[in-house]
Design a protein around this motif. Structure first.
Motif, mmCIF file in Angstrom:
data_model
loop_
_atom_site.group_PDB
_atom_site.id
_atom_site.type_symbol
_atom_site.label_atom_id
_atom_site.label_comp_id
_atom_site.label_asym_id
_atom_site.label_seq_id
_atom_site.Cartn_x
_atom_site.Cartn_y
_atom_site.Cartn_z
ATOM 1 N N ARG A 56 33.732 33.610 13.115
ATOM 2 C CA ARG A 56 32.468 33.862 12.207
ATOM 3 C C ARG A 56 32.650 32.591 11.447
ATOM 4 N NH1 ARG A 56 29.201 37.555 9.234
ATOM 5 N NH2 ARG A 56 27.626 36.061 7.550
ATOM 6 N N PHE A 59 30.694 29.771 13.520
ATOM 7 C CA PHE A 59 29.686 29.637 13.705
ATOM 8 C C PHE A 59 28.821 29.524 12.013
ATOM 9 C CE2 PHE A 59 25.771 31.720 15.500
ATOM 10 C CZ PHE A 59 24.656 32.388 13.938
ATOM 11 N N ARG A 63 26.207 26.485 11.951
ATOM 12 C CA ARG A 63 24.471 26.567 11.898
ATOM 13 C C ARG A 63 24.222 25.817 10.885
ATOM 14 N NH1 ARG A 63 23.932 32.745 8.888
ATOM 15 N NH2 ARG A 63 21.965 33.326 9.314
ATOM 16 N N ARG A 118 33.741 29.281 24.876
ATOM 17 C CA ARG A 118 32.976 30.622 25.001
ATOM 18 C C ARG A 118 32.363 29.440 26.056
ATOM 19 N NH1 ARG A 118 31.195 35.200 23.325
ATOM 20 N NH2 ARG A 118 28.932 35.356 23.912
ATOM 21 N N GLY A 119 31.257 28.307 25.280
ATOM 22 C CA GLY A 119 30.318 27.621 25.295
ATOM 23 C C GLY A 119 30.756 26.959 26.336
ATOM 24 N N ASN A 159 42.728 41.834 22.383
ATOM 25 C CA ASN A 159 41.983 41.512 20.820
ATOM 26 C C ASN A 159 42.435 40.099 19.868
ATOM 27 O OD1 ASN A 159 41.191 42.125 18.790
ATOM 28 N ND2 ASN A 159 40.786 44.272 18.759
ATOM 29 N N PRO A 162 42.320 42.562 15.917
ATOM 30 C CA PRO A 162 42.391 43.636 15.469
ATOM 31 C C PRO A 162 42.019 44.039 14.002
ATOM 32 C CG PRO A 162 44.730 43.200 16.139
ATOM 33 C CD PRO A 162 44.217 41.843 15.723
ATOM 34 N N ARG A 164 39.543 43.421 12.387
ATOM 35 C CA ARG A 164 37.965 43.314 12.177
ATOM 36 C C ARG A 164 37.380 44.237 14.108
ATOM 37 N NH1 ARG A 164 35.660 40.619 8.950
ATOM 38 N NH2 ARG A 164 36.383 40.549 6.220
ATOM 39 N N SER A 165 38.384 44.244 14.906
ATOM 40 C CA SER A 165 37.370 44.026 16.281
ATOM 41 C C SER A 165 37.896 45.687 16.671
ATOM 42 C CB SER A 165 37.382 42.798 17.050
ATOM 43 O OG SER A 165 37.090 42.717 18.589
ATOM 44 N N HIS A 216 16.264 23.597 27.801
ATOM 45 C CA HIS A 216 17.042 22.991 27.300
ATOM 46 C C HIS A 216 16.346 22.253 26.295
ATOM 47 C CE1 HIS A 216 20.311 22.803 30.704
ATOM 48 N NE2 HIS A 216 19.325 22.628 31.375
ATOM 49 N N GLN A 218 15.719 24.122 23.200
ATOM 50 C CA GLN A 218 16.295 25.654 22.449
ATOM 51 C C GLN A 218 15.099 26.088 21.647
ATOM 52 O OE1 GLN A 218 19.838 23.490 20.491
ATOM 53 N NE2 GLN A 218 19.269 25.903 18.975
ATOM 54 N N GLY A 412 23.851 43.468 25.522
ATOM 55 C CA GLY A 412 23.746 42.656 24.693
ATOM 56 C C GLY A 412 24.447 41.161 24.329
ATOM 57 N N GLY A 413 23.872 40.940 25.548
ATOM 58 C CA GLY A 413 23.944 39.738 25.377
ATOM 59 C C GLY A 413 22.708 37.883 26.374
ATOM 60 N N THR A 414 22.477 38.420 27.245
ATOM 61 C CA THR A 414 21.452 37.679 27.801
ATOM 62 C C THR A 414 20.300 38.744 28.427
ATOM 63 O OG1 THR A 414 23.538 37.335 29.433
ATOM 64 C CG2 THR A 414 21.172 36.826 30.337
ATOM 65 N N SER A 415 19.121 38.165 28.695
ATOM 66 C CA SER A 415 18.274 39.336 29.011
ATOM 67 C C SER A 415 16.382 38.440 29.402
ATOM 68 C CB SER A 415 17.074 39.526 27.290
ATOM 69 O OG SER A 415 15.731 38.430 27.260
ATOM 70 N N LYS B 281 16.797 33.890 28.168
ATOM 71 C CA LYS B 281 17.341 34.204 27.443
ATOM 72 C C LYS B 281 18.451 34.253 26.387
ATOM 73 C CE LYS B 281 11.955 34.035 27.124
ATOM 74 N NZ LYS B 281 12.380 34.584 28.727
ATOM 75 N N LEU B 282 19.432 33.634 25.710
ATOM 76 C CA LEU B 282 20.773 33.849 25.295
ATOM 77 C C LEU B 282 20.192 33.981 24.190
ATOM 78 C CD1 LEU B 282 23.264 32.284 26.450
ATOM 79 C CD2 LEU B 282 23.498 34.565 26.675
ATOM 80 N N LEU B 283 19.850 36.035 24.283
ATOM 81 C CA LEU B 283 19.714 37.112 23.173
ATOM 82 C C LEU B 283 21.297 37.740 22.342
ATOM 83 C CD1 LEU B 283 16.818 38.717 23.911
ATOM 84 C CD2 LEU B 283 16.856 35.812 22.646
ATOM 85 N N HIS B 285 22.279 40.287 20.582
ATOM 86 C CA HIS B 285 21.271 41.742 20.319
ATOM 87 C C HIS B 285 22.812 42.340 19.702
ATOM 88 C CE1 HIS B 285 19.716 45.254 19.150
ATOM 89 N NE2 HIS B 285 20.981 45.691 19.519
ATOM 90 N N ARG B 383 37.492 52.570 14.052
ATOM 91 C CA ARG B 383 38.194 52.632 13.692
ATOM 92 C C ARG B 383 37.640 51.579 11.969
ATOM 93 N NH1 ARG B 383 42.090 48.081 14.534
ATOM 94 N NH2 ARG B 383 40.673 47.899 16.391
ATOM 95 N N VAL B 384 37.461 49.896 11.969
ATOM 96 C CA VAL B 384 36.833 49.689 11.059
ATOM 97 C C VAL B 384 35.832 50.634 10.235
ATOM 98 C CG1 VAL B 384 35.723 47.122 10.941
ATOM 99 C CG2 VAL B 384 37.762 48.207 12.992
ATOM 100 N N TRP B 404 23.419 37.927 9.652
ATOM 101 C CA TRP B 404 23.455 36.621 10.606
ATOM 102 C C TRP B 404 21.636 36.568 10.274
ATOM 103 C CZ3 TRP B 404 27.730 35.122 14.005
ATOM 104 C CH2 TRP B 404 28.746 35.675 13.757
#
Lengths: 441, 441
Positions: A56, A59, A63, A118-119, A159, A162, A164-165, A216, A218, A412-415, B281-283, B285, B383-384, B404
């Motif tokens: 975060r 990020f 941002r 990640r990127g 993890n 731990p 937070r996640s 590209h 964005q 939850g990440g690609t659409s 598209k990278l969304l 969620h 847990r969190v 966010w």
């Protein structure tokens, strides 16, 4: 002892197990047993890629980069928003330290390690590595899995935060700071392989156009993407004289879903604004309209806030949250049941908790189960629409979109665009499995 | 008879009624009675604005306008997508005919009528009219209501496509083709006023910046809006030396919600793409993170897929769909209750239906009830995070965003940025009521 018996029972196959347990709707809880296999020898990869999450803190830094903020500015901005700069930095450091610990442990064993953000993670990294470690939370694990299409390449999740996640796709939390122990067990074969079933997706009818639209940039809005794509589609079709072409062939998409496919209207349909207020954005939040056919059954028109189709792995994720009941709801059902039946149904806290727990447990099934589980989220049943089962198991689910601006969200990440006329076929194949590791706690 | 008695009971006030009915969680079903009042004389407005919806046919025409499609092209395009051009045209004509019928009926009574398309409807129209008729479905009614801030201006909804639209905010469907009857009853005072309570919204802490960001460029993405806004905010703050200023004063927003406020993460956070596939598209969620305080109670951190706060009117809308249970779920709860208690709880279809019906009915309350109803959609308890009540009544709800890229969606049509640090205070005030009409069926 009990566990070995359970493993043997499981190896009979989930259907036999279901018969033993009485109801095909009440699958075993994941932690009871997994149909996994003991390795023939220890596992010691030569080359390991460690894929790390974006914290975060990172990020927030990125941002506000455009605004040329100093670290002090960032601190102040976060403080004004009620966020804690020092809190974010602390979590960032915890993660970074944990990654270092993992990397050191691997290198100490003479393993060739590449640390990849990640990127930067891509197919080339996957090809290079003998095994991939995801260093982050469940989201990072989903990303890592998304580029592994072979069932032979092991993926391990650690993890790195731990506190937070939740990390339910990761190793038990104690291995985060005791990673050499995990490595040791892997080396000595003291673990089990778990092949997690994944979902594959065929799409047709929505003009999947081989002519690429430049993404590209964005800052293209969803609408711009759609418009640009349609112009390209129709132009190229006019030129080839082939208006029907792109609408007929189902394409197998180059992705596999580890958790779930979710289909629903996007929140981001935009309408021309005539507003003076900078914050007012006209978003059209619509229900999703579609038709669904389960296991080649009859097509049924439905309206709901979305449709989820998950794997055993995903049955603990979004699907679980869609379907689980709060104690408050269970209590209310039992109260009404009591008053309608005249029976003295217990309504004490302990009983309510027990019933709630059992209900929610029944929503979870094993990651290597080859069935899909579909759930209709918030079905809209009224004069105009009706629906039969709100959820259930299946081998195949077909969905035809009747939406204006919908998408199909994978893990939850690609659409993918999924608009009026598009047809998705959702199924599973053994070759899509993801090879993961189970260490005893 | 029964109804008059019910009305009298209701006039005792909802609390007394709750006591009579035993549980404050089991409010009366809306159709039983409404605390509304008989008019002293008939109602015959001189000037009526008729606000019409945009039909799906009109939408599709406009959507493809950029591509310069002929009517024949549009027909073919829709056919390829599996949509029916003639079907859309037919519904469009039904709507248009019904609008004509309404307008003619009004003019026949010597009423001055202005027909206004959705996109042209504004405060000037509201000021001009003595009464406003919404000609469309519930969505159009919500739009019409959104610009009526006075509790004196009557709004009437007519459902112009009863086969397709639920129209629960509209007059009973029989008046759609028999509008003169409705007019007649209005004239002779054979109706009741229903003052529907609405929600008001205070926002603070998110930099509500008076410096306007140009929104007439409809192609700005959500991210561009946010970025542009932040640059403007910080620039102007730097200039005035007043970094704290826009974060401290709660602003009462110039909108009133007739159905509900929904708070949740937007699906449209975008990340830089490095993909060759035009459709991917990278969304991101995400779950929504926030803190909530009910009736000035202690703040509680929560994670869920969103938070709904609705009025009595809205208790039949989105909130209802969030909270209602399918028979399948009720059956499962009762099955488990039976097996856990050893009691012979009935599990036949009729009993399940009855319990389900009563459960779902309890979610609905009267439009003129001055309470809010909050529901946490798909709470994430692990847990969190933990949570206490999943839903309940309140006079005031405060929410502090930890999201966010979230928004606060009003009546499914307008949204406000609601990011980390922003605080929303959601409440009701009698002066915000919307004056509507109840005609006997």
């Amino acid at each position: 002892m009990a566990r070995r018996a359970a493993v043997n029972v499981w190896c009979l196959g989930s259907r036999a197990v279901s018969l033993l347990y009485g109801s095909s709707f009440r699958p075993l809880h994941t932690s009871v047993c997994n149909a996994s296999s003991k390795p023939k020898a220890g596992f010691k990869p030569e080359k390991v890629a460690v894929v790390t999450k974006t914290t975060r803190y990172e990020f927030e830094q990125q941002r506000y980069r455009y605004a040329g903020l100093s670290e002090e500015d960032l601190k102040q901005l976060l403080a004004m928003k009620g966020s804690s700069y020092s809190g974010l930095l602390e979590r960032h450091n915890i993660h970074t330290n944990n990654v270092e610990h993992i990397v050191k442990s691997l290198r100490k064993e003479g393993i060739d390690v590449r640390v990849v953000k990640r990127g930067e993670y891509n197919e080339e990294v996957v090809r290079w590595a003998n095994a991939i470690i995801s260093a982050g939370g469940d989201g990072t694990m989903l990303l890592v899995a998304s580029k592994v299409l072979s069932k032979d390449k092991p993926v391990v999740g650690v993890n790195t935060d731990p506190e937070r996640s939740e990390g339910h796709l990761c190793l038990p939390v104690r291995y985060t700071r005791a990673f050499p122990e995990a490595l040791d067990k892997l080396c000595r074969g003291e673990f089990r392989w778990l092949w997690r079933q994944r979902i594959r997706l065929h799409l047709e009818g929505t003009g999947i156009n081989p002519t690429p639209v430049d993404l590209h940039e964005q800052q293209l809005s969803l609408e711009q993407h759609s418009q640009a794509h349609r112009i390209t589609t129709m132009d190229s079709q006019r030129r080839t004289g082939n208006l029907q072409e792109s609408f007929t062939k189902p394409s197998l998409l180059p992705i596999r879903s580890l958790n779930e496919i979710f289909i629903g209207e996007s929140l981001s349909s935009r309408v021309k604004l005539k507003s003076f207020n900078p914050h007012v954005k006209l978003l059209l939040h619509r229900a999703s309209y579609y038709e669904i056919s389960v296991d080649d059954g009859p097509w049924e028109k439905q309206k709901s806030s979305g449709l989820s189709i998950c794997t055993g792995t995903g049955s603990k994720a979004w699907s679980y949250n869609i379907n689980k009941l709060a104690e408050q709801a269970v209590e209310e059902v039992l109260k009404i049941g009591k008053s309608q039946s005249g029976l003295d149904i217990p309504l004490n806290q302990e009983f309510i908790e027990k019933v709630t727990e059992k209900y929610n447990e029944s929503l979870v099934f094993s990651p290597d189960d080859s069935r899909l589980f579909y759930s209709i989220r918030e079905p809209i049943v009224n004069r105009v629409f009706s629906s039969s089962r709100q959820r259930g198991f299946a081998s195949k689910v077909c969905v035809r979109s009747r939406c204006w601006d919908a998408c199909m969200v994978v893990d939850g990440g690609t659409s993918f665009e999924f608009n009026d006329g598009a047809i998705a076929t959702i199924s599973m194949s053994e070759e899509d499995q993801l090879r993961t590791v189970v260490l005893d706690n």
